[in-house]
Design a protein around this motif. Structure first.
Motif, PDB file in Angstrom:
ATOM      1  N   TYR A  18      -9.773   9.892  -8.083  1.00 31.11           N
ATOM      2  CA  TYR A  18      -9.509  11.248  -8.272  1.00 31.11           C
ATOM      3  C   TYR A  18      -8.071  11.025  -8.781  1.00 31.11           C
ATOM      4  N   SER A  19      -7.303  11.953  -9.279  1.00 25.85           N
ATOM      5  CA  SER A  19      -6.055  11.949  -9.861  1.00 25.85           C
ATOM      6  C   SER A  19      -4.829  12.336  -9.091  1.00 25.85           C
ATOM      7  N   ASP A  20      -5.175  13.457  -8.235  1.00 26.57           N
ATOM      8  CA  ASP A  20      -3.927  13.694  -7.376  1.00 26.57           C
ATOM      9  C   ASP A  20      -4.133  13.733  -5.952  1.00 26.57           C
ATOM     10  N   GLY A  21      -3.254  14.134  -5.063  1.00 28.83           N
ATOM     11  CA  GLY A  21      -3.352  14.134  -3.775  1.00 28.83           C
ATOM     12  C   GLY A  21      -2.498  12.870  -3.402  1.00 28.83           C
ATOM     13  N   SER A  22      -2.644  12.599  -1.946  1.00 27.41           N
ATOM     14  CA  SER A  22      -1.707  11.477  -1.498  1.00 27.41           C
ATOM     15  C   SER A  22      -2.262  10.183  -1.537  1.00 27.41           C
ATOM     16  N   TYR A  23      -1.292   9.092  -1.871  1.00 30.17           N
ATOM     17  CA  TYR A  23      -1.682   7.714  -1.832  1.00 30.17           C
ATOM     18  C   TYR A  23      -0.801   7.116  -1.053  1.00 30.17           C
ATOM     19  N   TYR A  24      -0.904   6.095  -0.418  1.00 31.05           N
ATOM     20  CA  TYR A  24      -0.154   5.220   0.459  1.00 31.05           C
ATOM     21  C   TYR A  24      -0.659   3.725   0.613  1.00 31.05           C
ATOM     22  N   THR A  25       0.452   2.980   0.597  1.00 25.71           N
ATOM     23  CA  THR A  25       0.206   1.399   0.657  1.00 25.71           C
ATOM     24  C   THR A  25       0.912   0.699   1.936  1.00 25.71           C
ATOM     25  N   ILE A  26       0.250   0.043   2.729  1.00 25.38           N
ATOM     26  CA  ILE A  26       0.864  -0.646   3.805  1.00 25.38           C
ATOM     27  C   ILE A  26       0.976  -2.070   3.396  1.00 25.38           C
ATOM     28  N   TYR A  27       2.052  -2.826   3.624  1.00 28.71           N
ATOM     29  CA  TYR A  27       2.133  -4.169   3.553  1.00 28.71           C
ATOM     30  C   TYR A  27       2.811  -4.682   4.761  1.00 28.71           C
ATOM     31  N   ILE A  28       1.809  -5.508   5.344  1.00 28.63           N
ATOM     32  CA  ILE A  28       2.144  -6.051   6.595  1.00 28.63           C
ATOM     33  C   ILE A  28       1.946  -7.711   6.825  1.00 28.63           C
ATOM     34  N   ASP A  29       2.834  -8.078   7.588  1.00 28.55           N
ATOM     35  CA  ASP A  29       2.791  -9.568   7.894  1.00 28.55           C
ATOM     36  C   ASP A  29       2.625  -9.616   9.348  1.00 28.55           C
ATOM     37  N   LYS A  30       1.338  -9.924  10.034  1.00 23.43           N
ATOM     38  CA  LYS A  30       1.176  -9.753  11.314  1.00 23.43           C
ATOM     39  C   LYS A  30      -0.001 -10.549  11.685  1.00 23.43           C
ATOM     40  N   ASP A  31       0.291 -11.365  12.959  1.00 26.31           N
ATOM     41  CA  ASP A  31      -0.651 -12.165  13.316  1.00 26.31           C
ATOM     42  C   ASP A  31      -1.168 -13.388  12.272  1.00 26.31           C
ATOM     43  N   SER A  32      -0.227 -13.792  11.587  1.00 25.70           N
ATOM     44  CA  SER A  32      -0.109 -14.905  10.488  1.00 25.70           C
ATOM     45  C   SER A  32      -1.123 -14.475   9.378  1.00 25.70           C
ATOM     46  N   ILE A  33      -1.080 -12.822   9.361  1.00 23.70           N
ATOM     47  CA  ILE A  33      -1.951 -12.743   8.041  1.00 23.70           C
ATOM     48  C   ILE A  33      -1.122 -11.706   7.306  1.00 23.70           C
ATOM     49  N   LYS A  34      -0.985 -12.112   6.006  1.00 19.13           N
ATOM     50  CA  LYS A  34      -0.258 -10.875   5.070  1.00 19.13           C
ATOM     51  C   LYS A  34      -1.185 -10.250   4.095  1.00 19.13           C
ATOM     52  N   LYS A  35      -1.204  -8.908   4.284  1.00 14.49           N
ATOM     53  CA  LYS A  35      -1.904  -8.006   3.744  1.00 14.49           C
ATOM     54  C   LYS A  35      -1.366  -6.793   3.269  1.00 14.49           C
ATOM     55  N   SER A  36      -1.794  -6.356   2.042  1.00 15.10           N
ATOM     56  CA  SER A  36      -1.645  -4.970   1.473  1.00 15.10           C
ATOM     57  C   SER A  36      -3.046  -4.249   1.633  1.00 15.10           C
ATOM     58  N   ILE A  37      -2.605  -2.933   1.818  1.00 16.52           N
ATOM     59  CA  ILE A  37      -3.778  -2.244   2.222  1.00 16.52           C
ATOM     60  C   ILE A  37      -3.613  -0.757   1.469  1.00 16.52           C
ATOM     61  N   ALA A  38      -4.316  -0.478   0.473  1.00 24.11           N
ATOM     62  CA  ALA A  38      -3.932   0.574  -0.506  1.00 24.11           C
ATOM     63  C   ALA A  38      -4.888   1.713   0.048  1.00 24.11           C
ATOM     64  N   ILE A  39      -4.617   3.131   0.175  1.00 21.98           N
ATOM     65  CA  ILE A  39      -5.460   4.125   0.658  1.00 21.98           C
ATOM     66  C   ILE A  39      -5.244   5.289  -0.187  1.00 21.98           C
ATOM     67  N   HIS A  40      -6.389   5.681  -1.049  1.00 23.65           N
ATOM     68  CA  HIS A  40      -6.372   7.016  -1.796  1.00 23.65           C
ATOM     69  C   HIS A  40      -7.622   7.466  -1.655  1.00 23.65           C
ATOM     70  N   SER A  41      -8.057   8.089  -0.405  1.00 23.25           N
ATOM     71  CA  SER A  41      -9.371   8.421  -0.178  1.00 23.25           C
ATOM     72  C   SER A  41      -9.373   9.487   0.929  1.00 23.25           C
ATOM     73  N   TYR A  42     -10.556  10.348   0.792  1.00 17.60           N
ATOM     74  CA  TYR A  42     -10.578  11.260   1.986  1.00 17.60           C
ATOM     75  C   TYR A  42     -12.013  10.753   2.716  1.00 17.60           C
ATOM     76  N   LYS A  43     -12.609   9.850   2.267  1.00 18.99           N
ATOM     77  CA  LYS A  43     -13.773   9.295   3.039  1.00 18.99           C
ATOM     78  C   LYS A  43     -13.722   9.318   4.393  1.00 18.99           C
ATOM     79  N   ASP A  44     -14.691   9.109   5.043  1.00 19.55           N
ATOM     80  CA  ASP A  44     -14.660   8.578   6.732  1.00 19.55           C
ATOM     81  C   ASP A  44     -14.504   7.200   6.833  1.00 19.55           C
ATOM     82  N   ASP A  45     -14.725   6.302   5.614  1.00 20.14           N
ATOM     83  CA  ASP A  45     -14.454   5.002   6.018  1.00 20.14           C
ATOM     84  C   ASP A  45     -13.062   4.429   6.289  1.00 20.14           C
ATOM     85  N   VAL A  46     -11.900   5.306   6.006  1.00 15.74           N
ATOM     86  CA  VAL A  46     -10.651   4.763   5.937  1.00 15.74           C
ATOM     87  C   VAL A  46     -10.293   4.758   7.622  1.00 15.74           C
ATOM     88  N   PRO A  47     -10.013   3.616   7.933  1.00 17.14           N
ATOM     89  CA  PRO A  47      -9.629   3.195   9.469  1.00 17.14           C
ATOM     90  C   PRO A  47      -8.664   4.393  10.020  1.00 17.14           C
TER      91      PRO A  47
END
Length: 183
Positions: free
Chosen positions: A108-137
């Motif tokens: 979908y084209s509007d609403g809120s969108y956020y991205t987290i970039y984190i280096d934690k516990d020897s893991i570097k990861k980007s997580i992008a979220i643009h969803s209203y589904k229940d699967d988002v942690p």
């Protein structure tokens, strides 16, 4: 002699119990970008010390009030209190990066969108979220909500410091192609 030992022990115990509780930083690097169709687009970088770097990429207030802070296309520095820093560290410590997908995106084209970039516990990861589904942690939504609300209340100090955010590349559109010039 026993009274002296008891008195010294009491003073030591009292001084140790009054020591300020500080959460241990559980990440090496953390930045966050947020975009909302009708309000704002910003990035925040948290450091191990008390300084927080913020880039306001776009702000809806610029259209009708150019004196409002934060202003679009402006860098800021803010200080995070120890209480807020402890809360942030607690929220980040709850993230289980290995379990999370790299994106939770609905089409979908509007609403809120956020991205987290984190280096934690020897893991570097980007997580992008643009969803209203229940699967988002839920802990990612809680973290994003906390940062969004924290930024709204913190005092921003304008800065000329050049800032880079790993998370913003997923939020901001790519630059336009160079204009063709006839020679």
């Amino acid at each position: 002699m026993k009274i002296k030992i008891l008195l010294i022990s009491f003073v030591l115990l009292l001084s140790l119990s009054c020591k300020k509780e500080e959460a241990e930083v559980k990440f090496k690097y953390f930045d966050f970008s947020y975009s909302n169709t009708f309000e704002t687009c910003f990035s925040v970088k948290f450091t191990p010390n008390d300084s927080v770097y913020i880039r306001e990429h776009w702000n809806a207030h610029d259209v009708w009030d150019s004196t409002n802070i934060p202003k679009g296309k402006t860098n800021y520095i803010a200080l995070i209190s120890q209480k807020d820093k402890n809360k942030l560290i607690d929220l980040i410590s709850k993230t289980q990066l290995k379990k999370y997908n790299s994106e939770y995106v609905e089409n979908y084209s509007d609403g809120s969108y956020y991205t987290i970039y984190i280096d934690k516990d020897s893991i570097k990861k980007s997580i992008a979220i643009h969803s209203y589904k229940d699967d988002v942690p839920k802990d990612l939504d809680s973290l994003a909500n906390w940062i969004y609300n924290w930024k709204k209340k913190v005092k921003l100090i304008e800065s000329n410091k050049k800032l880079t955010f790993f998370s913003s590349k997923y939020i901001l559109p790519p630059p336009p192609p160079p204009l063709k010039t006839d020679k």
